[in-house]
Design a protein around this motif. Structure first.
Motif, PDB file in Angstrom:
ATOM      1  N   ILE A 109       0.883  -1.168   0.000  1.00  0.00           N
ATOM      2  CA  ILE A 109       0.000   0.000   0.000  1.00  0.00           C
ATOM      3  C   ILE A 109       0.916   1.211   0.000  1.00  0.00           C
ATOM      4  O   ILE A 109       1.570   1.504   1.001  1.00  0.00           O
ATOM      5  CB  ILE A 109      -0.937  -0.004   1.216  1.00  0.00           C
ATOM      6  N   THR A 110       0.996   1.913  -1.145  1.00  0.00           N
ATOM      7  CA  THR A 110       1.988   2.970  -1.297  1.00  0.00           C
ATOM      8  C   THR A 110       1.356   4.250  -1.820  1.00  0.00           C
ATOM      9  O   THR A 110       0.734   4.263  -2.875  1.00  0.00           O
ATOM     10  CB  THR A 110       3.166   2.506  -2.181  1.00  0.00           C
ATOM     11  N   ALA A 111       1.519   5.310  -1.059  1.00  0.00           N
ATOM     12  CA  ALA A 111       0.987   6.626  -1.403  1.00  0.00           C
ATOM     13  C   ALA A 111       2.070   7.398  -2.146  1.00  0.00           C
ATOM     14  O   ALA A 111       2.977   7.948  -1.544  1.00  0.00           O
ATOM     15  CB  ALA A 111       0.558   7.367  -0.144  1.00  0.00           C
ATOM     16  N   GLU A 112       1.972   7.411  -3.463  1.00  0.00           N
ATOM     17  CA  GLU A 112       2.973   8.052  -4.313  1.00  0.00           C
ATOM     18  C   GLU A 112       2.593   9.511  -4.569  1.00  0.00           C
ATOM     19  O   GLU A 112       2.351   9.896  -5.703  1.00  0.00           O
ATOM     20  CB  GLU A 112       3.077   7.302  -5.643  1.00  0.00           C
ATOM     21  N   GLY A 113       2.489  10.294  -3.515  1.00  0.00           N
ATOM     22  CA  GLY A 113       2.165  11.711  -3.661  1.00  0.00           C
ATOM     23  C   GLY A 113       0.725  12.049  -3.351  1.00  0.00           C
ATOM     24  O   GLY A 113       0.388  13.211  -3.144  1.00  0.00           O
ATOM     25  N   GLY A 114      -0.167  11.084  -3.340  1.00  0.00           N
ATOM     26  CA  GLY A 114      -1.564  11.282  -2.968  1.00  0.00           C
ATOM     27  C   GLY A 114      -1.902  10.359  -1.821  1.00  0.00           C
ATOM     28  O   GLY A 114      -1.260   9.334  -1.623  1.00  0.00           O
ATOM     29  N   PRO A 115      -2.932  10.701  -1.030  1.00  0.00           N
ATOM     30  CA  PRO A 115      -3.263   9.898   0.149  1.00  0.00           C
ATOM     31  C   PRO A 115      -4.028   8.621  -0.186  1.00  0.00           C
ATOM     32  O   PRO A 115      -4.683   8.524  -1.225  1.00  0.00           O
ATOM     33  CB  PRO A 115      -4.137  10.842   0.975  1.00  0.00           C
ATOM     34  N   ILE A 116      -3.951   7.675   0.741  1.00  0.00           N
ATOM     35  CA  ILE A 116      -4.724   6.439   0.679  1.00  0.00           C
ATOM     36  C   ILE A 116      -5.463   6.301   2.000  1.00  0.00           C
ATOM     37  O   ILE A 116      -4.846   6.428   3.065  1.00  0.00           O
ATOM     38  CB  ILE A 116      -3.832   5.203   0.467  1.00  0.00           C
ATOM     39  N   THR A 117      -6.769   6.055   1.931  1.00  0.00           N
ATOM     40  CA  THR A 117      -7.528   5.779   3.151  1.00  0.00           C
ATOM     41  C   THR A 117      -8.283   4.471   2.979  1.00  0.00           C
ATOM     42  O   THR A 117      -8.923   4.235   1.941  1.00  0.00           O
ATOM     43  CB  THR A 117      -8.538   6.909   3.485  1.00  0.00           C
ATOM     44  N   LEU A 118      -8.168   3.630   3.991  1.00  0.00           N
ATOM     45  CA  LEU A 118      -8.944   2.397   4.074  1.00  0.00           C
ATOM     46  C   LEU A 118      -9.930   2.590   5.214  1.00  0.00           C
ATOM     47  O   LEU A 118      -9.532   2.954   6.328  1.00  0.00           O
ATOM     48  CB  LEU A 118      -8.057   1.188   4.373  1.00  0.00           C
ATOM     49  N   GLY A 119     -11.216   2.371   4.951  1.00  0.00           N
ATOM     50  CA  GLY A 119     -12.245   2.531   5.965  1.00  0.00           C
ATOM     51  C   GLY A 119     -12.164   1.441   7.022  1.00  0.00           C
ATOM     52  O   GLY A 119     -11.098   0.898   7.302  1.00  0.00           O
ATOM     53  N   GLU A 120     -13.298   1.084   7.587  1.00  0.00           N
ATOM     54  CA  GLU A 120     -13.349   0.056   8.631  1.00  0.00           C
ATOM     55  C   GLU A 120     -13.488  -1.335   8.019  1.00  0.00           C
ATOM     56  O   GLU A 120     -14.186  -1.517   7.022  1.00  0.00           O
ATOM     57  CB  GLU A 120     -14.541   0.308   9.548  1.00  0.00           C
ATOM     58  N   TYR A 121     -12.804  -2.302   8.601  1.00  0.00           N
ATOM     59  CA  TYR A 121     -12.924  -3.711   8.251  1.00  0.00           C
ATOM     60  C   TYR A 121     -12.636  -3.988   6.774  1.00  0.00           C
ATOM     61  O   TYR A 121     -13.261  -4.852   6.150  1.00  0.00           O
ATOM     62  CB  TYR A 121     -14.298  -4.263   8.663  1.00  0.00           C
ATOM     63  N   VAL A 122     -11.691  -3.268   6.228  1.00  0.00           N
ATOM     64  CA  VAL A 122     -11.220  -3.552   4.865  1.00  0.00           C
ATOM     65  C   VAL A 122     -10.202  -4.687   4.967  1.00  0.00           C
ATOM     66  O   VAL A 122      -9.347  -4.696   5.862  1.00  0.00           O
ATOM     67  CB  VAL A 122     -10.576  -2.297   4.230  1.00  0.00           C
ATOM     68  N   ILE A 123     -10.290  -5.635   4.058  1.00  0.00           N
ATOM     69  CA  ILE A 123      -9.332  -6.741   4.004  1.00  0.00           C
ATOM     70  C   ILE A 123      -8.537  -6.611   2.709  1.00  0.00           C
ATOM     71  O   ILE A 123      -9.115  -6.524   1.625  1.00  0.00           O
ATOM     72  CB  ILE A 123     -10.035  -8.105   4.061  1.00  0.00           C
ATOM     73  N   VAL A 124      -7.212  -6.581   2.850  1.00  0.00           N
ATOM     74  CA  VAL A 124      -6.308  -6.537   1.702  1.00  0.00           C
ATOM     75  C   VAL A 124      -5.544  -7.849   1.719  1.00  0.00           C
ATOM     76  O   VAL A 124      -4.720  -8.094   2.602  1.00  0.00           O
ATOM     77  CB  VAL A 124      -5.354  -5.324   1.772  1.00  0.00           C
TER      78      VAL A 124
END
Length: 198
Positions: free
Chosen positions: A42-57
């Motif tokens: 999970i890589t933020a290349e200049g922009g943000p990343i948000t994962l909500g609740e109970y996300v499975i990756v």
């Protein structure tokens, strides 16, 4: 492993679990109850990343934001093994199956399914509850669903989507397209040289 990138550090909720072999880099926020399994990136290349609740990756999935396209993944969503999400917004209760690909600027509505090896093209919009069948391609706004045997229709949609222009800022008709693309993208990726493990 977690890395500070461009001065931003990952923020992981106390109830989230991140496997020790996952890589989380930059401006990433992982919400309550999330699970990030081995080999996921999970890589933020200049922009943000948000994962909500109970996300499975799941294992070996890739989630990448760019300066032009942030990533948001809604609550109770599953990102399957070897799936990838690049610069897209994914609604709540979405199932991205193994090998699914979601490209820059795409918008996936709540309770959609993108099944095994299916593709959601850049800037495409899946209305709530849409199912993209195994191996199919979704393209457009609202998305048209094309079976893999419709290669001519899929190819006809590509120039309008302008992948090199939208993602890399390089005109598709540039004579030395790959030279321009790789040099520009390489310069951007070189910013990782100053990353620090946290």
């Amino acid at each position: 492993m977690m890395f500070e990138h461009l001065g931003a550090r990952p923020r992981i909720h106390d109830t989230a679990v991140v496997a020790p072999t996952a890589v989380i880099s930059g401006d990433v926020e992982i919400g309550p109850g999330c699970q990030v399994l081995h080999g996921a990136v999970i890589t933020a290349e200049g922009g943000p990343i948000t994962l909500g609740e109970y996300v499975i990756v799941m294992e070996n999935a890739l989630i990448r934001a760019t300066a032009a396209n942030a990533v948001h993944i809604g609550d109770h969503t599953l990102v399957g093994t070897l799936a990838s999400v690049a610069g897209a917004t994914v609604g709540e209760e979405v199932f991205l199956a193994s090998g699914a690909r979601v490209f820059n600027g795409a918008l996936i509505g709540a309770r959609c399914e993108v099944r095994v090896n299916a593709i959601v093209q850049r800037r495409s919009v899946l209305p709530e509850g849409t199912v993209v069948p195994i191996g199919w391609v979704a393209t457009g706004d609202p998305a048209r669903l094309l079976s893999p045997d419709r290669a001519d229709d899929i190819a006809a949609a590509m120039p309008e989507l302008d992948f090199p222009g939208h993602v890399f800022g390089v005109d598709r008709d540039t004579p030395d397209l790959m030279v321009q693309l790789t040099e520009r993208y390489g310069s951007s990726l070189a910013r990782h040289a100053d990353d620090r493990q946290v």
